[in-house]
Motif scaffolding. Structure first.
Motif, PDB file in Angstrom:
ATOM      1  N   GLY A  40       0.808  -1.217   0.000  1.00 32.10           N
ATOM      2  CA  GLY A  40       0.000   0.000   0.000  1.00 32.10           C
ATOM      3  C   GLY A  40       0.838   1.263   0.000  1.00 32.10           C
ATOM      4  N   VAL A  66       1.701   3.566  -3.191  1.00 29.42           N
ATOM      5  CA  VAL A  66       0.870   4.649  -3.721  1.00 29.42           C
ATOM      6  C   VAL A  66       1.566   5.992  -3.569  1.00 29.42           C
ATOM      7  CG1 VAL A  66      -1.306   5.868  -3.448  1.00 29.42           C
ATOM      8  CG2 VAL A  66      -1.253   3.374  -3.301  1.00 29.42           C
ATOM      9  N   ASP A  72      -3.327   8.043 -10.627  1.00 29.64           N
ATOM     10  CA  ASP A  72      -4.651   7.605 -10.170  1.00 29.64           C
ATOM     11  C   ASP A  72      -5.230   6.560 -11.112  1.00 29.64           C
ATOM     12  OD1 ASP A  72      -4.533   9.279  -7.991  1.00 29.64           O
ATOM     13  OD2 ASP A  72      -5.501  10.953  -9.044  1.00 29.64           O
ATOM     14  N   LEU A  78      -3.301   3.304 -10.558  1.00 25.58           N
ATOM     15  CA  LEU A  78      -3.652   2.643  -9.305  1.00 25.58           C
ATOM     16  C   LEU A  78      -5.060   2.075  -9.326  1.00 25.58           C
ATOM     17  CD1 LEU A  78      -2.125   5.182  -6.768  1.00 25.58           C
ATOM     18  CD2 LEU A  78      -1.153   3.020  -7.542  1.00 25.58           C
ATOM     19  N   THR A 115      -3.720   0.270  -4.501  1.00 27.31           N
ATOM     20  CA  THR A 115      -4.331   1.213  -3.569  1.00 27.31           C
ATOM     21  C   THR A 115      -4.631   0.551  -2.232  1.00 27.31           C
ATOM     22  OG1 THR A 115      -5.333   2.399  -5.417  1.00 27.31           O
ATOM     23  CG2 THR A 115      -6.245   2.802  -3.223  1.00 27.31           C
ATOM     24  N   SER A 116      -5.158  -0.678  -2.271  1.00 25.52           N
ATOM     25  CA  SER A 116      -5.529  -1.380  -1.039  1.00 25.52           C
ATOM     26  C   SER A 116      -4.380  -2.156  -0.423  1.00 25.52           C
ATOM     27  CB  SER A 116      -6.684  -2.343  -1.328  1.00 25.52           C
ATOM     28  OG  SER A 116      -6.281  -3.346  -2.266  1.00 25.52           O
TER      29      SER A 116
END
Length: 613
Positions: A243, A246, A307, A310, A326-327
């Protein structure tokens, strides 16, 4: 001598008559009461003849049993998991019996813990419990079926089955949805004690399952038959380390955008290539045009690129591993570990997380993380090709004596320019109303194209082929390398030491003639590194046991009354007794022998009879 009147006459003839009468009476009693050797034997009167004349081959003494158990855990007896169990037994309760697991049933299991591990069996969202059966339990989709019509047949089914024991996935909207049931393994991470494994690397692990069911049928004299369904299985690992990519990617791409805009700006290589061009004059007969110094204006926007990058999970070619940047979630579709991508119809006791399959998983995770550099490069290239170039030439136009300043501009994307699309020129300036514009544009197009396009395409080619890959590597690789270097070394030992997953688990236990057969859709051994101290959770278990005509005396221990004690086993099947100590009562043939002896006068009676004579 004549006997006196009224006195009994006792001679040989009379004695023979009396014995004949007694013999007739004895024979009648034997026939009517069944007192001879052909009498039916009870458990208390078993003899060698009962064994040798085929009592074992009839199976009259046997029980057949069937049991469907949605949840089966080593060390937790049936009495603790009875709410998830359906059972039938011949002759006492042959069934068929059916039941459904619901929310209330699962609530009753909240107090149970896995032996030795101290982990709650069922989770409620707050207790870090192992098993969450999801909405299927509340919808009554998890059922059990058991039937034992006689001592020679038994059938059991557990999971997504109907009231008649048939496997049926139709009530489930999406059987492959791995959120239908889930085993939360996070609480076991602390017991692994792997070097380098911290909550910053992996903080959550779970096994998601789709619809599942099993069935087992056994008929005496034949091999047991089993079937199962496992519509989906997915292993999920949450990695805060992944994570963190990011933030690192945002910073790297932002810096990359600044660098690219500098390359496209007035001090960049494209403008320097244009500055080298000599001033060209174009004689159009009526007028003469000096093209002047070309100027290039361009700006690449990479703000939305990260963005977009991701938002799309990383998925390898065969769909085995998916990584959500992202997660930070790493998902492994266990279906992809078998040929055809289908967990059904696998051989009995197929283990999924073998050393070979673990290597595949680690290789896929490695490839996906390392592909981030290439994915960023590809995304930036695509954005750059869509970037518009604004070309301006400050030209001068001479008509006889007057001199007029002109603006010649062209707008084209990098991609179109490199693809050979023609420039679209636009001219602005005074006195153009007196000059044929079409003739002017036609005359200017060829020299501008011949002059400007080669200079731009050469500089852009170098930018795309050499400069951009170098910049992406310099900026993005330092973001990815720490993640791969930390996560990958712990991934294989984590998978091997945390769990062992077996599909279509089948087991035959017990001595010959007393076997118990169990089929399970899934067996999950927790912490296999502990050896005998590990715990196994079986899901959708179907167990059957029937009488088997082995022709051999079934092992058993007679109790004091001469009846049998059930042989050890999962279902406690009863076997015929060994020959007990002789129970009180007549032996086979004993009634007739005693009656025969009683038909002869005793010695003192014969003496008394002779005295009377």
């Amino acid at each position: 001598m004549t006997p006196a009147p009224g006195r009994h006459r006792s001679g040989p003839a009379q004695r023979r008559t009396a014995r004949a009468r007694l013999t007739v009476i004895a024979a009648t009693l034997v026939a009517v009461l069944g007192l001879g050797q052909t009498a039916t034997l009870t458990d208390a009167g078993w003899t060698d003849q009962a064994y040798t004349e085929g009592t074992l081959s009839t199976g009259w003494w046997a029980r057949a049993l069937a049991r469907a158990q949605l949840i089966e855990v080593d060390g937790l007896g049936l009495e603790l998991l009875d709410v998830t169990t359906t059972a039938a037994e011949y002759p006492h309760a042959p069934g068929p019996a059916t039941s459904a697991v619901d929310v209330d049933a699962l609530q009753s299991l909240l107090a149970l813990e896995l032996p030795a591990l101290g982990l709650p069996l069922v989770g409620d969202g707050t207790n870090s419990g192992l098993l969450d059966l999801g909405p299927s339990a509340g919808a009554g989709l998890l059922n059990g079926y058991a039937a034992a019509a006689d001592h020679s047949t038994a059938t059991a089914a557990a999971g997504t089955v109907t009231d008649d024991g048939a496997v049926d996935l139709s009530p489930v909207a999406d059987p492959s949805d791995t959120d239908l049931a889930r085993l939360d393994l996070t609480a076991l991470l602390d017991q692994l004690r792997l070097s380098g494994l911290t909550d910053a690397v992996v903080d959550d692990v779970s096994l998601g399952l789709g619809a599942l069911a099993s069935s087992a049928t056994w008929e005496a004299g034949a091999a047991p038959e089993a079937d199962y369904v496992l519509a989906g299985a997915e292993l999920q690992l949450s990695s805060p380390l992944v994570g963190e990519l990011v933030g690192g990617l945002h910073g790297a791409v932002s810096t990359l955008g600044d660098r690219l805009n500098g390359l496209l700006g007035p001090e960049g290589p494209l403008q320097r290539a244009l500055d080298l061009l000599a001033v060209v004059s174009v004689d159009l007969a009526v007028v003469v045009v000096d093209l002047g110094r070309p100027e290039l204006h361009a700006s690449v926007g990479l703000g939305a690129l990260v963005d977009e990058l991701l938002a799309t999970p990383l998925v390898d070619d065969d769909g085995l591993v998916t990584i959500g940047l992202t997660s930070g979630l790493v998902s492994v579709d266990l279906r992809r570990l078998v040929d055809g991508g289908d967990l059904n119809d696998l051989p009995p006791n197929t283990e999924l997380l073998t050393a070979k399959n673990r290597d595949r998983i680690v290789a896929s995770v490695t490839g996906l993380l390392e592909s981030i550099v290439d994915r960023v490069l590809t995304a930036v290239e695509a954005t750059l090709l869509e970037t518009s170039l604004h070309l301006r030439l400050g030209a001068t136009l001479t008509v006889a004596v007057p001199v007029v300043d002109l603006d010649i501009v062209a707008d084209i994307t990098v991609g179109d320019l490199l693809a050979g699309e023609p420039l679209d020129l636009d001219v602005h300036g005074d006195l153009l109303g007196s000059i044929p514009v079409g003739q002017l544009l036609d005359g200017l197009l060829t020299p501008v194209t011949r002059l400007v396009v080669p200079a731009l395409t050469g500089a852009l080619g170098t930018l795309l082929d050499t400069t951009l890959p170098r910049l992406v590597g310099e900026l993005v690789e330092p973001v990815v390398t720490p993640v791969t270097g930390t996560l990958l070394p712990v991934l294989d030992p984590l998978l091997s030491e945390l769990l062992r997953v077996t599909v279509n688990s089948q087991e035959l236990t017990g001595p010959p003639g007393e076997e118990t057969f169990t089929a399970r859709a899934l067996a999950v051994e927790l912490l296999p590194l502990l050896g005998a101290a590990s715990a196994t959770v079986n899901l959708a278990s179907s167990t059957v046991q029937v009488w088997q005509p082995t022709g051999e005396r079934a092992p058993s221990t007679p109790d004091r009354e001469g009846t049998s004690t059930p042989a050890p086993g999962l279902l406690g099947r009863t076997t015929p007794p060994h020959r007990p100590r002789r129970a009180p009562g007549p032996r086979p043939g004993g009634h007739r022998a005693r009656l025969r002896r009683r038909s002869r006068p005793r010695a003192h009676e014969r003496r008394r009879s002779r005295a009377r004579v």
